[in-house]
Design a protein around this motif. Sequence first.
Motif, short mmCIF file in Angstrom:
data_model
loop_
_atom_site.label_atom_id
_atom_site.label_comp_id
_atom_site.label_asym_id
_atom_site.label_seq_id
_atom_site.Cartn_x
_atom_site.Cartn_y
_atom_site.Cartn_z
N GLU A 1 4.80 -1.05 14.16
CA GLU A 1 4.38 -1.17 12.76
C GLU A 1 2.97 -0.62 12.57
O GLU A 1 2.68 0.06 11.58
N ALA A 2 2.09 -0.88 13.54
CA ALA A 2 0.70 -0.41 13.44
C ALA A 2 0.64 1.11 13.40
O ALA A 2 -0.10 1.69 12.60
N ALA A 3 1.41 1.77 14.26
CA ALA A 3 1.39 3.23 14.31
C ALA A 3 1.98 3.83 13.03
O ALA A 3 1.48 4.83 12.51
N ALA A 4 3.05 3.23 12.53
CA ALA A 4 3.67 3.72 11.30
C ALA A 4 2.73 3.57 10.11
O ALA A 4 2.57 4.49 9.30
N SER A 5 2.09 2.42 10.00
CA SER A 5 1.16 2.18 8.89
C SER A 5 -0.03 3.13 8.95
O SER A 5 -0.45 3.70 7.94
N SER B 1 10.29 -2.02 3.99
CA SER B 1 9.80 -3.19 3.25
C SER B 1 8.29 -3.16 3.10
O SER B 1 7.73 -3.73 2.15
N LEU B 2 7.60 -2.46 4.02
CA LEU B 2 6.14 -2.33 3.95
C LEU B 2 5.72 -1.13 3.10
O LEU B 2 4.52 -0.94 2.86
N SER C 1 15.07 -6.51 0.44
CA SER C 1 13.80 -6.78 1.12
C SER C 1 12.76 -5.69 0.88
O SER C 1 11.62 -5.82 1.32
N ASN C 2 13.15 -4.60 0.20
CA ASN C 2 12.18 -3.56 -0.11
C ASN C 2 12.22 -3.24 -1.61
O ASN C 2 13.05 -3.76 -2.34
N ASP C 3 11.32 -2.36 -2.05
CA ASP C 3 11.21 -2.02 -3.46
C ASP C 3 11.76 -0.64 -3.78
O ASP C 3 11.43 -0.06 -4.83
N PHE C 4 12.61 -0.08 -2.91
CA PHE C 4 13.14 1.25 -3.13
C PHE C 4 14.22 1.24 -4.21
O PHE C 4 15.21 0.51 -4.09
N SER C 5 14.03 2.05 -5.24
CA SER C 5 15.11 2.31 -6.19
C SER C 5 16.07 3.31 -5.53
O SER C 5 15.75 3.90 -4.48
N LEU C 6 17.21 3.56 -6.15
CA LEU C 6 18.14 4.54 -5.59
C LEU C 6 17.51 5.93 -5.54
O LEU C 6 17.61 6.61 -4.51
#
Length: 382
Positions: A254-258, A291-292, A319-324
Amino acid sequence: MILNNIHLILEDQVINGSLEIKNGEINSYSDRPTQLSAAIDGQNGWLLPGLIELHTDNLDKFFTPRPNVDWPAHSAMSSHDALMISCGITTVLDAVAVGDVRDGGHRLDNLQKMINAVVDSQRAGLNRAEHRIHLRCELPHQSTLPLFEELMMQPELSLVSLMDHSPGQRQFASRAKYREYYQGKYHLNDQQMAEFEEEQVTLSARWSAPNRTAIAAQCRQLGIPLASHDDATTEHVAESRALGSVIAEFPTTEAAASASHQQGLQVLMGAPNIVRGGSHSGNVAAHQLASLGVLDILSSDYYPASLLDAAFRIAQDASNDFSLPQAVNLVTRNPARALGLEDRGVIAEGKRADLILAREHQGLQAKHIYVQNVWRQGKQVF
């Protein structure tokens, strides 16, 4: 040609209506159905841009379908292309390994044969999808840099990634996971596995750093997009950014992705990771990054049909805020922009008519999304 009665997945919204194709491009679209009788009835299916795949190892499977079996190049390429287009992938970067001899030399032996098959079939107009080259540079090998320098002027070369799969770091920070994976893959006994493991550590110590620096410098000079691979720490990310990487392939933490996302690298994760619910190597799950809000691109990696499936799964994940539209951008707009391909990846006037008509089917256990038709530059190819 006009497609009617469709849900158009645009860059930032979904509208119901129709779309007109002219001379291989999207001429116009409307939020109303057309009354023209010659229009193709989409029967309320989803219309979305053709998928753009940046890293698939699928080509290997057709050239070497079984150990010690070398398949004829034209047949292998044709079968691979048919599978990609049937999954809705209209632009594909075929990942070819440079310097990776772990598979008994098969990838090395097939290197030029695979590249020739991709290039020759594309130039001859035989492919239904548009195929380009992605060189996966396995850094801990003496042969990597000379092979890269032989291939780096290839016009079809669209992406280079730098990777080191040696034990104790990155994807295999856990040596136990490394032994479990490779001992099972190559059927090694404990002594053979120990020898193999130490050999890879020695090779990495000798070749990884100088090859990384040299190949990155060549990519910057030639303007070839560069991707890091399996970054695990913020130090890895800082190094990748300094080398000129624009994509972070499969960060393992997660740290590397962020950190990659914050520093402007497009974070690419595996669509199979989404479909399966996690990483087969025990690393960070792609849905956690979604989700992040630090997931930018999806790749089908080793399973082409996962790409479309994963986009719709992300859109349906609470769990995430992605629209289609945002989820579809992960497999269309975002990878196109990462490569500088401004002519595709979105449904908009003047863009290439690379399109998928997809449908949902309610099975016994869950909804399933499947590809019904595919067009590339206005021509129906599936």
